[in-house]
Motif scaffolding. Structure first.
Motif, mmCIF file in Angstrom:
data_model
loop_
_atom_site.group_PDB
_atom_site.id
_atom_site.type_symbol
_atom_site.label_atom_id
_atom_site.label_comp_id
_atom_site.label_asym_id
_atom_site.label_seq_id
_atom_site.Cartn_x
_atom_site.Cartn_y
_atom_site.Cartn_z
ATOM 1 N N ILE A 135 -31.447 50.914 -88.964
ATOM 2 C CA ILE A 135 -32.486 49.873 -89.032
ATOM 3 C C ILE A 135 -32.826 49.846 -87.462
ATOM 4 O O ILE A 135 -33.797 49.007 -87.333
ATOM 5 N N THR A 136 -32.446 50.676 -86.795
ATOM 6 C CA THR A 136 -33.060 50.558 -85.087
ATOM 7 C C THR A 136 -34.563 51.300 -85.187
ATOM 8 O O THR A 136 -34.742 52.234 -86.132
ATOM 9 N N VAL A 137 -35.552 50.371 -84.620
ATOM 10 C CA VAL A 137 -36.702 51.071 -84.969
ATOM 11 C C VAL A 137 -37.291 52.008 -83.659
ATOM 12 O O VAL A 137 -36.801 51.872 -82.449
ATOM 13 N N LEU A 138 -37.666 53.026 -84.152
ATOM 14 C CA LEU A 138 -38.098 54.307 -83.097
ATOM 15 C C LEU A 138 -39.612 54.402 -83.071
ATOM 16 O O LEU A 138 -40.608 54.184 -83.836
ATOM 17 N N THR A 139 -39.963 54.430 -81.844
ATOM 18 C CA THR A 139 -41.459 54.899 -81.544
ATOM 19 C C THR A 139 -41.623 55.939 -80.511
ATOM 20 O O THR A 139 -41.140 56.089 -79.591
ATOM 21 N N THR A 140 -42.531 56.774 -80.708
ATOM 22 C CA THR A 140 -42.897 57.960 -79.806
ATOM 23 C C THR A 140 -43.495 57.563 -78.516
ATOM 24 O O THR A 140 -44.359 56.308 -78.864
ATOM 25 N N VAL A 141 -43.051 57.935 -77.468
ATOM 26 C CA VAL A 141 -43.772 57.165 -76.095
ATOM 27 C C VAL A 141 -44.960 58.062 -75.920
ATOM 28 O O VAL A 141 -45.148 59.347 -76.146
ATOM 29 N N GLN A 142 -46.091 57.478 -75.651
ATOM 30 C CA GLN A 142 -47.340 58.201 -75.450
ATOM 31 C C GLN A 142 -47.274 58.668 -74.373
ATOM 32 O O GLN A 142 -47.397 58.031 -72.995
ATOM 33 N N GLU A 143 -47.316 59.752 -73.749
ATOM 34 C CA GLU A 143 -47.326 60.493 -72.592
ATOM 35 C C GLU A 143 -48.886 61.059 -72.062
ATOM 36 O O GLU A 143 -49.316 61.577 -72.708
ATOM 37 N N PRO A 144 -49.283 60.319 -70.932
ATOM 38 C CA PRO A 144 -50.404 60.610 -70.489
ATOM 39 C C PRO A 144 -50.424 61.953 -70.051
ATOM 40 O O PRO A 144 -51.510 62.492 -69.822
ATOM 41 N N GLY A 145 -49.289 62.634 -69.485
ATOM 42 C CA GLY A 145 -49.262 63.800 -68.745
ATOM 43 C C GLY A 145 -49.370 65.020 -69.535
ATOM 44 O O GLY A 145 -49.470 64.964 -70.827
ATOM 45 N N ASP A 146 -49.072 65.993 -69.204
ATOM 46 C CA ASP A 146 -48.975 67.360 -69.541
ATOM 47 C C ASP A 146 -47.494 67.452 -70.287
ATOM 48 O O ASP A 146 -46.545 67.354 -69.647
ATOM 49 N N HIS A 166 -37.271 68.373 -83.814
ATOM 50 C CA HIS A 166 -37.560 67.219 -82.689
ATOM 51 C C HIS A 166 -39.076 67.064 -82.808
ATOM 52 O O HIS A 166 -39.534 65.966 -82.710
ATOM 53 N N ARG A 167 -39.769 67.964 -82.981
ATOM 54 C CA ARG A 167 -41.370 67.766 -83.301
ATOM 55 C C ARG A 167 -41.777 67.010 -84.374
ATOM 56 O O ARG A 167 -42.592 66.097 -84.301
ATOM 57 N N VAL A 168 -40.816 67.065 -85.512
ATOM 58 C CA VAL A 168 -41.207 66.298 -86.678
ATOM 59 C C VAL A 168 -40.906 64.821 -86.371
ATOM 60 O O VAL A 168 -41.597 64.001 -87.030
ATOM 61 N N ILE A 169 -39.732 64.700 -85.837
ATOM 62 C CA ILE A 169 -39.301 63.341 -85.338
ATOM 63 C C ILE A 169 -40.380 62.544 -84.526
ATOM 64 O O ILE A 169 -40.753 61.438 -84.759
ATOM 65 N N LEU A 170 -41.075 63.320 -83.585
ATOM 66 C CA LEU A 170 -41.988 62.625 -82.689
ATOM 67 C C LEU A 170 -43.323 62.363 -83.337
ATOM 68 O O LEU A 170 -43.866 61.569 -83.179
ATOM 69 N N ASP A 171 -43.582 63.390 -84.311
ATOM 70 C CA ASP A 171 -44.894 63.197 -85.028
ATOM 71 C C ASP A 171 -44.537 61.897 -86.050
ATOM 72 O O ASP A 171 -45.431 61.229 -86.122
ATOM 73 N N ARG A 172 -43.319 61.876 -86.756
ATOM 74 C CA ARG A 172 -43.159 60.625 -87.625
ATOM 75 C C ARG A 172 -43.102 59.276 -86.911
ATOM 76 O O ARG A 172 -43.420 58.553 -87.372
ATOM 77 N N CYS A 173 -42.405 59.490 -85.709
ATOM 78 C CA CYS A 173 -42.495 58.195 -85.033
ATOM 79 C C CYS A 173 -43.818 57.810 -84.182
ATOM 80 O O CYS A 173 -43.578 56.769 -83.364
ATOM 81 N N ARG A 174 -44.890 58.392 -84.506
ATOM 82 C CA ARG A 174 -46.170 57.636 -83.751
ATOM 83 C C ARG A 174 -46.302 56.550 -84.401
ATOM 84 O O ARG A 174 -47.049 55.808 -83.932
ATOM 85 N N GLN A 175 -45.834 56.199 -85.519
ATOM 86 C CA GLN A 175 -45.777 54.722 -86.221
ATOM 87 C C GLN A 175 -44.382 54.395 -86.179
ATOM 88 O O GLN A 175 -43.726 55.177 -86.670
ATOM 89 N N PRO A 176 -44.093 53.034 -85.839
ATOM 90 C CA PRO A 176 -42.649 52.674 -85.776
ATOM 91 C C PRO A 176 -42.010 53.139 -87.002
ATOM 92 O O PRO A 176 -42.477 52.944 -88.181
ATOM 93 N N ALA A 177 -40.788 53.502 -86.899
ATOM 94 C CA ALA A 177 -39.922 54.110 -88.197
ATOM 95 C C ALA A 177 -38.546 53.687 -87.797
ATOM 96 O O ALA A 177 -38.108 54.007 -86.639
ATOM 97 N N ALA A 178 -37.570 53.663 -88.838
ATOM 98 C CA ALA A 178 -36.037 53.249 -88.698
ATOM 99 C C ALA A 178 -35.756 54.410 -88.768
ATOM 100 O O ALA A 178 -36.284 55.408 -89.381
ATOM 101 N N VAL A 179 -34.349 54.435 -88.395
ATOM 102 C CA VAL A 179 -33.461 55.812 -88.400
ATOM 103 C C VAL A 179 -33.332 56.242 -89.742
ATOM 104 O O VAL A 179 -33.456 57.395 -89.792
ATOM 105 N N ALA A 180 -33.061 55.477 -90.726
ATOM 106 C CA ALA A 180 -33.022 55.898 -91.870
ATOM 107 C C ALA A 180 -34.285 56.648 -92.611
ATOM 108 O O ALA A 180 -34.083 57.436 -93.327
ATOM 109 N N GLU A 181 -35.481 55.959 -92.223
ATOM 110 C CA GLU A 181 -36.640 56.796 -92.635
ATOM 111 C C GLU A 181 -36.817 57.994 -91.960
ATOM 112 O O GLU A 181 -37.132 58.925 -92.600
#
Length: 115
Positions: A22-33, A45-60
Motif C-alpha cells: 500500500i505504499t503510494v508512488l508518484t512520478t517526480v515532475q522533472e523540469p529539465g531534460d 520502467h517507462r510504464v511505471i512512470l506513466d502509471r504513477c503520474r497519478q498516485p498509485a499503490a505498489v499493488a496497483e
C-alpha cells in the motif's frame, strides 16, 4: 514472454525493504531534460512512470504490469534511486494532510460490513 529475472537483470530481491503493497508512488515532475535518462530505462520502467503520474499503490502498479510484486518492487527501487519516483507510506500522507478522518474510516468500515 520475458522472464522476470531478465527484467530485473538477475536481481531476486529489492534493495529497499520499506515498500509495502500500500505504499503510494508518484512520478517526480522533472523540469529539465529527461531524454537521456529515459533512453536508459527499460519498457517496464517507462510504464511505471506513466502509471504513477497519478498516485498509485505498489499493488496497483504490479497488477498493471502483470508482474509479481517482488519483481515490481525491484523496478520501483531502481526508479526511486534515480530520483524519478517518490514513495510515501499512506499513513504519513494522511498525517501530513491534517490527520485521518475517523468518520470517513468508520463509514467505509460500516459499508464493507454491509456487503
Amino acid at each position: 514472454m520475458v522472464r522476470p529475472y531478465t527484467i530485473t537483470r538477475g536481481r531476486t530481491a529489492p534493495e529497499r525493504d520499506d515498500l509495502t503493497l500500500i505504499t503510494v508512488l508518484t512520478t517526480v515532475q522533472e523540469p529539465g531534460d529527461t531524454g537521456r535518462q529515459s533512453a536508459r530505462l527499460q519498457p517496464e520502467h517507462r510504464v511505471i512512470l506513466d502509471r504513477c503520474r497519478q498516485p498509485a499503490a505498489v499493488a496497483e502498479v504490479a497488477a498493471d504490469l502483470d508482474l509479481p510484486v517482488s519483481v515490481t518492487k525491484i523496478l520501483l527501487g531502481d526508479l526511486i534511486a534515480q530520483g524519478l519516483l517518490l514513495a510515501r507510506a499512506p499513513l504519513s500522507v494522511a498525517r501530513a494532510s491534517g490527520g485521518m478522518d475517523i468518520g470517513l474510516l468508520t463509514a467505509v468500515r460500516d459499508g464493507l460490513r454491509r456487503l
